[in-house]
Design a protein around this motif. Sequence first.
Motif, PDB file in Angstrom:
ATOM      1  N   SER A  65       0.858  -1.184   0.000  1.00 14.18           N
ATOM      2  CA  SER A  65       0.000   0.000   0.000  1.00 14.18           C
ATOM      3  C   SER A  65       0.897   1.237   0.000  1.00 14.18           C
ATOM      4  CB  SER A  65      -0.924   0.006   1.222  1.00 14.18           C
ATOM      5  OG  SER A  65      -0.165   0.034   2.411  1.00 14.18           O
ATOM      6  N   LYS A  69       1.376   0.436   5.336  1.00 15.23           N
ATOM      7  CA  LYS A  69       0.775  -0.285   6.461  1.00 15.23           C
ATOM      8  C   LYS A  69       0.489  -1.744   6.131  1.00 15.23           C
ATOM      9  CE  LYS A  69      -1.173   3.734   8.744  1.00 15.23           C
ATOM     10  NZ  LYS A  69      -2.381   4.392   9.226  1.00 15.23           N
ATOM     11  N   ARG A  70       0.269  -2.028   4.870  1.00 16.55           N
ATOM     12  CA  ARG A  70       0.061  -3.417   4.448  1.00 16.55           C
ATOM     13  C   ARG A  70       1.330  -3.915   3.777  1.00 16.55           C
ATOM     14  NH1 ARG A  70      -5.465  -2.441   1.365  1.00 16.55           N
ATOM     15  NH2 ARG A  70      -4.062  -0.872   0.600  1.00 16.55           N
TER      16      ARG A  70
END
Length: 95
Positions: A65, A69-70
């Motif tokens: 992302s 965060k991912r």
Amino acid sequence: MSEEILNKLVAKITKLLDAKTLIPLEYQLWSEKEIAQYFKYSEDYTKKHIIKNPCFPPSRELPTSTDGKRTVHRWKASDVISYAMAFDKAAIRYK
């Protein structure tokens, strides 16, 4: 096999090879699925028993992302192969 058929076969093989980018092994990053395929185990078994082994090489967490965060885990192929080859019976001495 006629020359025409042979030429068509060579052309198809050449087209397939040109379409596939060959990445040297030392630069390949493998997913859990590719590691399972290499070991010839199921993905589930690989996740639970191979990757969880404390001696298994660490993964790289690649962001998926824009905010980071991912992430997705990937392992350097040459590290995975080195781990597997460490269990070569020729290198193990039995008493």
